[in-house]
Motif scaffolding. Structure first.
Motif: not given
Length: 320
Positions: A125-141
């Protein structure tokens, strides 16, 4: 009625004073002091309100909003989440999509900017924050750590006893946004290995490979050097214990296979793209042991992580 009520008031006050002297009978309720205190609301990001709100906080009076914006723009995404819990002004400021857009484009830079914008509009829904929370990603920290244990039979010195040893070893993986990752198998704890998980370490101890992310599945591969090189390949699945954590990786498959010596590629090249025609299917070995899930350990927690405990204090670890 008035006289009777007036006679009862002093008795109640006297009883209240007696109860106040007994501290263990009176429940402490400090939040009652907040009743009647008017807190001026902060206008959220993008609000059309033109009212000038005077913030009583010293840091907000001394630090302009422009400098506060610059400080937030240099913070890591997980630090932004912690900063949003400080006060309402910071929470409303961090709703600015600029912060989350930069974090998303960096996390999924391999997908490309055009593809990321398509996924943003179609799924989140064009929300970058929602994309950050819901889309799977590999953590680099931090590091992904897999703690494995097995029992090995010892040397029998007496006929009465049959000694066994509990062996513990770790698999370490550190990912980078560029598509590369570092891998190391060691018996040392996390706090001792984190120092050498970098590109300056010896190639005999730390292996460099490539990875790809498709939805929640991670394909990773690297090559062992030797007379006949060996390809290490794993299929992993990302998940999280909480929303947006991405702090677990399950090993779906792990295999090693010999690679033809003709046209051996370097670790910096695209191993996953060329591994299909180089692998020897006859020599491929699928491993069924040492497949404990990976647990993510941030860099700031490597010294205090429970994964540093020896087998005498923690014989088995359940990632959850």
């Amino acid at each position: 009625m008035t006289s009777d009520f007036a006679l009862q008031v002093p008795d109640e006050l006297e009883t209240a004073l007696q109860l106040k002297t007994v501290q263990y009978l009176v429940a402490q309720r400090p939040w009652l002091d907040l009743y009647g205190v008017n807190v001026r609301p902060v206008a959220p990001y993008g609000s059309a309100s033109r009212m000038v709100n005077v913030d009583p906080a010293l840091i907000h009076r001394c630090l302009p909003d422009e400098l506060l914006f610059e400080v937030f723009s240099r913070m890591a995404p997980y630090d932004l989440g912690r900063a949003a819990c400080v006060c309402r002004k910071w929470r409303y400021t961090l709703r600015n999509p600029v912060f989350w857009r930069n974090a998303c484009l960096k996390a999924w830079q391999l997908s490309g900017m055009v593809e990321n914008y398509k996924i943003l509009q179609s799924k989140y829904e064009s929300s970058w924050r929602k994309m950050w929370l819901l889309r799977p990603r590999i953590r680099t920290d931090g590091l992904y750590v897999s703690r494995n244990t097995y029992i090995r039979a010892g040397v029998r010195e007496w006929t009465v006893t049959n000694p066994v040893h509990l062996v513990c070893y770790y698999r370490y993986m550190r990912f980078f946004p560029s598509g590369r990752f570092l891998y190391k198998t060691s018996g040392q704890a996390v706090k001792d290995v984190v120092k050498c998980m970098n590109f300056r370490a010896s190639k005999t101890d730390v292996f460099i490979g490539r990875h790809t992310l498709t939805d929640d599945e991670v394909e990773a591969a690297f090559m062992y050097s030797g007379l006949r090189p060996t390809m290490w390949r794993a299929c992993l699945r990302l998940r999280g214990t909480t929303l947006g954590a991405n702090n677990r990786m399950d090993i779906l498959s792990l295999s090693t296979s010999k690679v033809n010596s003709d046209g051996v590629i370097e670790p910096e090249e695209d191993i996953l793209g060329r591994v299909e025609w180089q692998e020897d299917d006859i020599s491929r070995v699928s491993h069924n042991r040492g497949l404990a899930p990976f647990t993510f350990v941030p860099f700031e927690e490597v010294e205090t992580s429970v994964l540093n405990l020896p087998v005498e204090k923690m014989d088995y670890y359940v990632p959850g």
